[in-house]
Design a protein around this motif. Structure first.
Motif, PDB file in Angstrom:
ATOM      1  N   ARG A   1       0.841  -1.182   0.000  1.00 32.10           N
ATOM      2  CA  ARG A   1       0.000   0.000   0.000  1.00 32.10           C
ATOM      3  C   ARG A   1       0.886   1.243   0.000  1.00 32.10           C
ATOM      4  O   ARG A   1       2.019   1.230   0.482  1.00 32.10           O
ATOM      5  N   TYR A   2       0.325   2.323  -0.573  1.00 32.41           N
ATOM      6  CA  TYR A   2       1.060   3.578  -0.638  1.00 32.41           C
ATOM      7  C   TYR A   2       0.138   4.722  -0.239  1.00 32.41           C
ATOM      8  O   TYR A   2      -1.095   4.569  -0.178  1.00 32.41           O
ATOM      9  N   SER A   3       0.691   5.846  -0.007  1.00 36.76           N
ATOM     10  CA  SER A   3      -0.072   7.038   0.374  1.00 36.76           C
ATOM     11  C   SER A   3      -0.316   7.899  -0.861  1.00 36.76           C
ATOM     12  O   SER A   3       0.625   8.236  -1.587  1.00 36.76           O
ATOM     13  N   HIS A   4      -1.588   8.233  -1.087  1.00 34.03           N
ATOM     14  CA  HIS A   4      -1.917   9.102  -2.234  1.00 34.03           C
ATOM     15  C   HIS A   4      -1.169  10.415  -2.087  1.00 34.03           C
ATOM     16  O   HIS A   4      -1.167  11.027  -1.011  1.00 34.03           O
ATOM     17  N   PRO A   5      -0.521  10.890  -3.125  1.00 34.99           N
ATOM     18  CA  PRO A   5       0.351  12.067  -3.005  1.00 34.99           C
ATOM     19  C   PRO A   5      -0.383  13.373  -2.713  1.00 34.99           C
ATOM     20  O   PRO A   5       0.261  14.361  -2.346  1.00 34.99           O
ATOM     21  N   ILE A   6      -1.698  13.408  -2.907  1.00 34.97           N
ATOM     22  CA  ILE A   6      -2.420  14.667  -2.705  1.00 34.97           C
ATOM     23  C   ILE A   6      -3.254  14.642  -1.428  1.00 34.97           C
ATOM     24  O   ILE A   6      -3.195  15.566  -0.608  1.00 34.97           O
ATOM     25  N   ASP A   7      -4.035  13.569  -1.236  1.00 35.74           N
ATOM     26  CA  ASP A   7      -4.920  13.567  -0.063  1.00 35.74           C
ATOM     27  C   ASP A   7      -4.522  12.537   1.006  1.00 35.74           C
ATOM     28  O   ASP A   7      -5.232  12.352   1.991  1.00 35.74           O
ATOM     29  N   ASN A   8      -3.395  11.851   0.806  1.00 36.97           N
ATOM     30  CA  ASN A   8      -2.819  10.931   1.792  1.00 36.97           C
ATOM     31  C   ASN A   8      -3.655   9.695   2.095  1.00 36.97           C
ATOM     32  O   ASN A   8      -3.342   8.963   3.028  1.00 36.97           O
ATOM     33  N   ARG A   9      -4.743   9.443   1.304  1.00 34.32           N
ATOM     34  CA  ARG A   9      -5.470   8.205   1.560  1.00 34.32           C
ATOM     35  C   ARG A   9      -4.607   7.014   1.127  1.00 34.32           C
ATOM     36  O   ARG A   9      -3.748   7.139   0.260  1.00 34.32           O
ATOM     37  N   LYS A  10      -4.876   5.868   1.754  1.00 35.87           N
ATOM     38  CA  LYS A  10      -4.078   4.680   1.484  1.00 35.87           C
ATOM     39  C   LYS A  10      -4.629   3.966   0.244  1.00 35.87           C
ATOM     40  O   LYS A  10      -5.814   3.685   0.148  1.00 35.87           O
ATOM     41  N   CYS A  11      -3.729   3.665  -0.700  1.00 31.66           N
ATOM     42  CA  CYS A  11      -4.119   3.003  -1.948  1.00 31.66           C
ATOM     43  C   CYS A  11      -3.271   1.750  -2.129  1.00 31.66           C
ATOM     44  O   CYS A  11      -2.148   1.670  -1.630  1.00 31.66           O
ATOM     45  N   PRO A  12      -3.805   0.755  -2.851  1.00 31.65           N
ATOM     46  CA  PRO A  12      -3.055  -0.498  -3.036  1.00 31.65           C
ATOM     47  C   PRO A  12      -2.181  -0.496  -4.294  1.00 31.65           C
ATOM     48  O   PRO A  12      -2.398   0.270  -5.221  1.00 31.65           O
ATOM     49  N   ILE A  13      -1.172  -1.371  -4.291  1.00 30.55           N
ATOM     50  CA  ILE A  13      -0.514  -1.763  -5.540  1.00 30.55           C
ATOM     51  C   ILE A  13      -1.236  -3.019  -5.992  1.00 30.55           C
ATOM     52  O   ILE A  13      -1.426  -3.953  -5.211  1.00 30.55           O
ATOM     53  N   VAL A  14      -1.633  -3.056  -7.250  1.00 29.54           N
ATOM     54  CA  VAL A  14      -2.315  -4.240  -7.761  1.00 29.54           C
ATOM     55  C   VAL A  14      -1.492  -4.829  -8.894  1.00 29.54           C
ATOM     56  O   VAL A  14      -0.670  -4.153  -9.509  1.00 29.54           O
ATOM     57  N   VAL A  15      -1.694  -6.098  -9.147  1.00 32.62           N
ATOM     58  CA  VAL A  15      -1.058  -6.710 -10.308  1.00 32.62           C
ATOM     59  C   VAL A  15      -1.916  -6.385 -11.507  1.00 32.62           C
ATOM     60  O   VAL A  15      -3.098  -6.733 -11.537  1.00 32.62           O
ATOM     61  N   GLY A  16      -1.367  -5.677 -12.460  1.00 33.00           N
ATOM     62  CA  GLY A  16      -2.141  -5.244 -13.610  1.00 33.00           C
ATOM     63  C   GLY A  16      -2.259  -6.318 -14.664  1.00 33.00           C
ATOM     64  O   GLY A  16      -3.005  -7.281 -14.507  1.00 33.00           O
ATOM     65  N   GLY A  17      -1.462  -6.243 -15.690  1.00 32.75           N
ATOM     66  CA  GLY A  17      -1.574  -7.226 -16.760  1.00 32.75           C
ATOM     67  C   GLY A  17      -0.521  -7.020 -17.823  1.00 32.75           C
ATOM     68  O   GLY A  17       0.411  -6.227 -17.661  1.00 32.75           O
TER      69      GLY A  17
END
Length: 1006
Positions: free
Chosen positions: A341-357
């Motif tokens: 997980r990472y912190s959104h650069p603008i609003d600091n909400r927590k976001c995931p890293i996902v496996v894309g494709g």
């Protein structure tokens, strides 16, 4: 050339024997006078309903070329002209092939461009009072006026069609058929409403389909490299990244910084190798990598340790791009990053890293993809797979909404984009920004950039019938063949079709929404009810009728709970339903059509929308064959543009411009001849020089037809000399004609009209004007009007006239009809009646006798024509040496050691048939074939030459002054001149002609 021959004949007829010379006589003018004559001929066709009557009399089966509707919003351009003329050439050819041709022209009348033109014509006060009903009325009026103007232009091109019964997409019966197609797709489950990203045009305030986009060169985006701070890794990871915290970041690259507020994840490719790299550079090193189109972010100016996750393969590229040293500390697979997980650069909400494709590659960027499911198709698919929120804080005008917090009200493609970049830099999340030139989608109507934006729209689920569409493509004949690959690729890869538009001028999507729940109400009963209303009142009824009247009776008591939908259908759904509204619905218009013919851009437009709607509802393609043509460019191969001043207007070609020298009035047939001369399956060019060349060819062809008409002024059907009695030169000419007709028919069948142009050009100039007409003038003008040689020549000329006028008629209908109206004899059809118009004829029937011309004669006459060219070269040298003036002043000597060839040449010199005599073929007074090479005689001949036929048989050629005296009437030299006391200046042939033609003939008409 033919006109020149006629002029020479007139000079030959000067003197006291002028009245005995049979000069060409015709009412057919050398000058086309297209501004007057073509409209006269078109009126003649209209007054006599020629198109209708000919089609009704044909009995060879039907042929349907379904017309792709041009858009009714302006004057016609060269692309329109090329398209409609090509269609007309095909239809007219099919008419001559005895088909019942059913061609109904159509117009696309709905959509934004027309709506915008209406709005632009009104001032602000008028716009305020503009209700949907009033706007639609004005739009319909504008569209119908444009249709009328365009129709007039198409008619002026000489296009035959059922103009009185054309189809318009705004006609009630058409709209009802479209609603029926929509309903059938909806009931099969192919139509659904969903919230997903679509191409959105802020300038038009509506969703767009792929076919409504263009990708102009030179678009520059503000691209950025940014970093998002990793906050934690899942407990199952075994702490493999713990050593890099709290200074570990994900590096991403994007060309749309404005989508960062909607970021919901970062995607990686599970199978790619990634690296943790340490930035090792100081601010001075970083600054030294500056470029006028680049700006480094504050993060690179910090004296702080940073670890970045990037694709291993891109480490060297990023070092060069950013001007920093990156040291690899650790490597891993993309799958190892899942659930970090990472912190959104603008609003600091927590976001995931996902496996894309697999769509994530190392061709550019960092190998990690900023993912905003509300602003991208691949992002949306990833979002659906991993349950990500679909954020899209952007309104209809392309401005951030209050959901974007500090960016509220800013234009995402302007100051909003700039503000996002600045915010990232302030948050120490920007590595670098730079200008990036790439292809970017623009609204093809407003010419302004679009965005991807998630909104509630109606979609056609192509996935539900994609395979059926792919299978159908394989059953269609695509011309050129690469068209199949083009549409296959587009159909196999296209996403669901967004068919709803947020505009007023169009066919409504027949749906009602519950006022409170917003749930749509649409079923078979409602769709059929709306279809019935629209078929009678038109789609305007949707806007002016009350809900209780639009709903079926059983829903009326619930009418207050619902509101009408305001979306209209994509105009490609409009035009893509034309097969349903026209084919199989009108008399003679069968489904599927035999042919569709449009520009190559329609693989993603009308060809595809027609295919999809037809497959979804009928299970088969709406066409058996599809032809595509290229774009029309200027003479330099550049795209036409008003700003460049290189636009060629079809109206100016026909009617001329202000400066008649620079822009003469060529008429419609020259425009049509140009359309036939180009390989239209590729991009084609047109301009002043091209038109001059085409006009010159037209004049030569017109001169040829005038020559034929003029020399048949006394011809009567039935006067033909039987084929077996014809001289060999005439049989050879008929053999050539038959083969020309065969080759031209093959070219029509293969839609290779440029080959027809080439065949006609060579035939008219080389085979006819330079040879046959040149040789024929002697027996036509001075051979005597009742002589066998004149009649045999006229037999050939009449066959040529009747064939040429028909094979050129699809391309040059005005010229062909003009010839026919000046025909000096009646042509009787099989039913015993006279053909009043050229299209009452059928394609020339092949003559087996003419085609049976022996192979050895074909070979021999080929050699004779080659020899004639070489003889003319020696004659020209003798003329330059002042030995002779006219070729009739000469005697030609020939010698060859090839006994077989010598025997044939000897035979031509004493054939007993004046038309085949060698001196007639060379247009000299005498030809002598020497049986042996007499050196004494050779030395006495002043001008000589040699010719090697087919690299084997050598022929010696000599030229001297002709023997005898010059005949005053035919200008041939012969010892016979002076033998007749009553006509001492005539040769034997001319004496016989004059003896039976004592009275003056009627004066020639030039």
């Amino acid at each position: 050339m033919a006109a020149k021959k006629a002029a020479e004949g007139e000079k030959q007829g000067e003197g006291k024997y002028k009245h005995t010379v049979d000069l060409p006589k015709t009412t057919f003018g050398m000058r086309a006078n297209a501004l007057v004559r073509e409209p006269e001929l078109q009126k003649l066709w209209d007054d006599n309903q020629v198109f209708k009557s000919v089609v009704e009399s044909n009995n060879g089966g039907s042929f349907v070329l379904h017309d792709g509707p041009p858009y009714a919003n302006g004057d016609l351009h060269m692309g329109h002209a090329l398209n409609k003329i090509l269609k007309d050439i095909i239809n007219r050819y099919k008419i001559l092939q005895n088909y019942k041709v059913n061609y109904v022209p159509g117009w696309d009348c709905h959509g934004l461009p027309i709506e915008l033109k209406v709005l632009q014509s009104l001032d602000q006060d008028a716009r305020k009072d503009l209700t949907p009903t009033k706007l639609r009325a004005k739009a319909a009026k504008f569209a119908k006026a444009t249709v009328k103007t365009q129709m007039t232009s198409f008619k002026r091109y000489g296009v035959w069609a059922d103009w009185d019964n054309s189809y318009l997409t705004l006609d009630p019966e058409y709209e009802a058929a479209q609603i029926k197609v929509f309903g059938q797709m909806a009931l099969k489950g192919y139509i659904y409403r969903g919230r997903k990203p679509v191409h959105w045009s802020p300038s038009s305030r509506t969703a767009l389909a792929e076919a409504e986009l263009e990708y102009p060169e030179g678009h520059v985006s503000k691209s950025i490299y940014a970093i998002f701070k990793l906050t934690n890794v899942p407990p199952t990871s075994g702490g493999f990244l713990d050593e890099f915290f709290p200074d570990l970041y994900l590096a991403i690259w994007t060309t749309t910084p404005w989508t960062i507020p909607a970021n919901a994840a970062v995607a990686v490719n599970a199978n790619l190798q990634y690296a943790v790299v340490e930035i090792q550079s100081n601010s001075e090193d970083a600054s030294s990598s500056g470029h006028k189109n680049r700006k480094l972010g504050n993060v690179l100016k910090e004296q702080k340790k940073h670890f970045l996750v990037v694709a291993s393969e891109l480490v060297p590229t990023l070092e060069a791009k950013l001007g920093i040293k990156l040291v690899v500390k650790k490597t891993m697979l993309g799958s190892d990053l899942e659930n970090c997980r990472y912190s959104h650069p603008i609003d600091n909400r927590k976001c995931p890293i996902v496996v894309g494709g697999e769509y994530i590659t190392t061709e550019s960027g960092t190998g990690l993809v900023h993912t905003a499911p509300g602003h991208g198709q691949e992002d949306y698919v990833t979002g659906m797979k991993y349950g990500l929120p679909i954020l899209s804080p952007v309104d209809d005008d392309g401005k951030f909404t209050e959901d974007a917090a500090m960016f509220d009200g800013l234009d995402v493609l302007g100051d909003g984009n700039i503000a996002v970049v600045k915010c990232l830099d302030d948050q120490m999340s920007l590595l670098m920004e730079e200008s990036y030139e790439h292809k970017y989608p623009y609204d093809w109507r407003t010419k302004k950039p679009t965005i991807f934006r998630a909104t509630e729209q109606w979609f056609a689920s192509v996935e539900g019938f994609r395979q059926a569409a792919m299978d159908a493509i394989g059953t269609v004949k695509w011309i050129p063949t690469q068209g199949e690959n083009r549409i296959s690729a587009m159909t196999s890869s296209r996403s669901d079709w967004c068919i709803s538009r947020q505009r007023t001028w169009g066919v409504p999507i027949p749906v009602f929404y519950h006022v409170k729940t917003k749930e749509p109400l649409m079923n078979e009963e409602i769709i059929n009810h709306i279809k019935s209303i629209i078929s009678q009142k038109g789609s305007d009824a949707w806007w002016y009728m009350k809900i209780e009247d639009l709903l079926p009776e059983k829903y009326c008591d619930k009418a207050s709970e619902y509101e009408k939908g305001t979306d209209t259908m994509d105009v490609w759904f409009d035009s893509g339903s034309s097969w349903a509204a026209v084919l199989g619905q009108r008399n003679g218009l069968t489904f599927p059509a035999d042919l569709y013919l449009e520009g190559t851009d329609q693989h993603r437009g009308w060809f595809q929308s027609s295919l999809l709607t037809s497959i979804a509802t009928r299970g088969k393609a709406p066409y058996l064959g599809v032809i595509t043509h290229g774009f029309v460019l200027d003479e330099k191969g550049s795209k036409m543009s008003k700003s460049l001043g290189n636009v060629v207007d079809p109206r100016t070609i026909i009617e001329g411009g202000k400066n008649s020298k620079e822009a003469p009035a060529y008429g419609a047939d020259v425009l049509r001849l140009w359309a036939s001369s180009v390989d239209f399956m590729n991009d084609v060019m047109i301009g002043a020089q091209v038109l001059r060349q085409i006009s010159d060819m037209y004049r030569k062809l017109r001169g040829t037809l005038r020559y034929l008409l003029g020399n048949l002024h006394d011809w009567k059907v039935g006067n033909d000399v039987p084929y077996d009695d014809l001289p060999m030169i005439d049989k050879h000419a008929l053999f050539q004609l038959e083969n020309i007709v065969i080759n031209i028919r093959e070219s029509y069948e293969n839609y290779q009209f440029f080959k027809i142009f080439q065949i006609i050009q060579r035939f008219v100039i080389v085979d006819l004007s330079n040879f046959y007409f040149d040789v024929a003038k002697d027996r036509l003008y001075v051979g005597g009007n009742v002589s066998f040689t004149r009649r045999s020549c006229q037999t050939v000329l009449s066959a040529h006239l009747l064939s040429i006028v028909r094979v050129i008629a699809p391309i040059l209908p005005h010229l062909a009809e003009d010839v026919w109206q000046n025909l000096p004899f009646q042509y009787i059809k099989d039913d015993g009646s006279a053909a009043k118009f050229v299209f009452e004829l059928k394609w020339p029937e092949l003559n087996p006798k003419c085609l049976a011309f022996p192979d050895d004669e074909i070979d021999f006459w080929g050699k004779i024509l080659e020899l004639r060219t070489e003889v003319n070269k020696v004659l020209e040298i003798a003329r330059m040496g002042k030995l002779i003036g006219s070729s009739l002043d000469a005697k030609v000597y020939l010698h060859t050691s090839d006994e077989s060839l010598a025997s044939r040449l000897h035979a031509l010199c004493r054939s007993g048939n004046d038309a085949d005599d060698m001196h007639r073929i060379f247009i000299t007074s005498q030809v002598e074939v020497l049986s042996r090479f007499d050196s004494e005689l050779i030395q006495s001949i002043p001008y000589t030459g040699e010719y090697l036929i087919e690299g084997s048989s050598k022929i010696w050629i000599g030229v001297s002054r002709a023997d005898g005296l010059k005949c005053e009437r035919c200008w041939n030299y012969t010892p016979e001149v002076g033998s007749f006391t009553d006509h001492p200046t005539l040769c034997n042939r001319c004496y016989r002609v004059v003896a039976i033609q004592p009275e003056p003939a009627v004066a020639a008409v030039s």
